[in-house]
Design a protein around this motif. Sequence first.
Motif, mmCIF file in Angstrom:
data_model
loop_
_atom_site.group_PDB
_atom_site.id
_atom_site.type_symbol
_atom_site.label_atom_id
_atom_site.label_comp_id
_atom_site.label_asym_id
_atom_site.label_seq_id
_atom_site.Cartn_x
_atom_site.Cartn_y
_atom_site.Cartn_z
ATOM 1 N N THR A 173 1.185 -1.091 0.034
ATOM 2 C CA THR A 173 0.202 0.195 0.280
ATOM 3 C C THR A 173 0.854 1.233 0.534
ATOM 4 O O THR A 173 0.840 2.135 1.173
ATOM 5 N N PRO A 174 1.479 1.399 -1.102
ATOM 6 C CA PRO A 174 2.197 2.972 -1.785
ATOM 7 C C PRO A 174 2.287 3.896 -1.067
ATOM 8 O O PRO A 174 0.175 4.220 -0.989
ATOM 9 N N ASP A 175 2.148 5.073 -0.452
ATOM 10 C CA ASP A 175 1.752 6.284 -0.075
ATOM 11 C C ASP A 175 1.515 6.921 -1.584
ATOM 12 O O ASP A 175 2.962 7.800 -1.726
ATOM 13 N N TYR A 176 0.689 7.271 -2.139
ATOM 14 C CA TYR A 176 0.223 8.029 -3.253
ATOM 15 C C TYR A 176 0.878 9.435 -3.084
ATOM 16 O O TYR A 176 1.592 10.083 -4.517
ATOM 17 N N ARG A 177 0.508 10.243 -2.768
ATOM 18 C CA ARG A 177 0.866 11.354 -1.900
ATOM 19 C C ARG A 177 1.745 12.031 -1.845
ATOM 20 O O ARG A 177 2.161 12.877 -2.502
ATOM 21 N N LEU A 178 3.324 11.139 -1.368
ATOM 22 C CA LEU A 178 4.291 11.472 -1.554
ATOM 23 C C LEU A 178 4.385 11.005 -1.958
ATOM 24 O O LEU A 178 6.056 11.814 -2.684
ATOM 25 N N LEU A 179 4.482 9.935 -2.873
ATOM 26 C CA LEU A 179 5.360 10.070 -4.368
ATOM 27 C C LEU A 179 3.970 10.277 -5.888
ATOM 28 O O LEU A 179 5.027 10.676 -6.933
ATOM 29 N N GLY A 180 3.143 11.301 -5.099
ATOM 30 C CA GLY A 180 3.081 12.054 -6.214
ATOM 31 C C GLY A 180 1.877 11.735 -6.922
ATOM 32 O O GLY A 180 1.491 12.525 -8.377
ATOM 33 N N LEU A 181 1.768 10.479 -6.639
ATOM 34 C CA LEU A 181 0.228 9.933 -7.651
ATOM 35 C C LEU A 181 -0.588 10.411 -7.116
ATOM 36 O O LEU A 181 -1.175 11.024 -6.030
#
Length: 105
Positions: free
Chosen positions: A95-103
């Motif tokens: 469950t990647p952090d999409y906000r941190l990755l800019g997605l």
Amino acid sequence: MAGIPSLISKGWRSAVSVLGLGGGAQMSAHQAAGNSLPLMNWNPVRASADADTLPDLSTLTARSRDLARNNGLIAGGMQTLRDNIVGATLRLSATPDYRLLGLML
């Protein structure tokens, strides 16, 4: 009813004598510690596990790897062990952090 305890104790005494468990002071705490005929010439050297294993470690490692590759029974046992520890199938559950990755989704 009074005869049942005596039958039980008599049966127990018979089983003890048949199995060779009697003998009182002659019997050691563990029969493996005794000096009976089958155990008379078994006198292993007392050493640590490292002292027993480390001199032959490379040979033991090579033989175990060879068995894992070439013996179906050993390979199947190792696979069963892995399946019981890890599971038969692996699933991705990241469950990647999409906000941190800019997605944005």
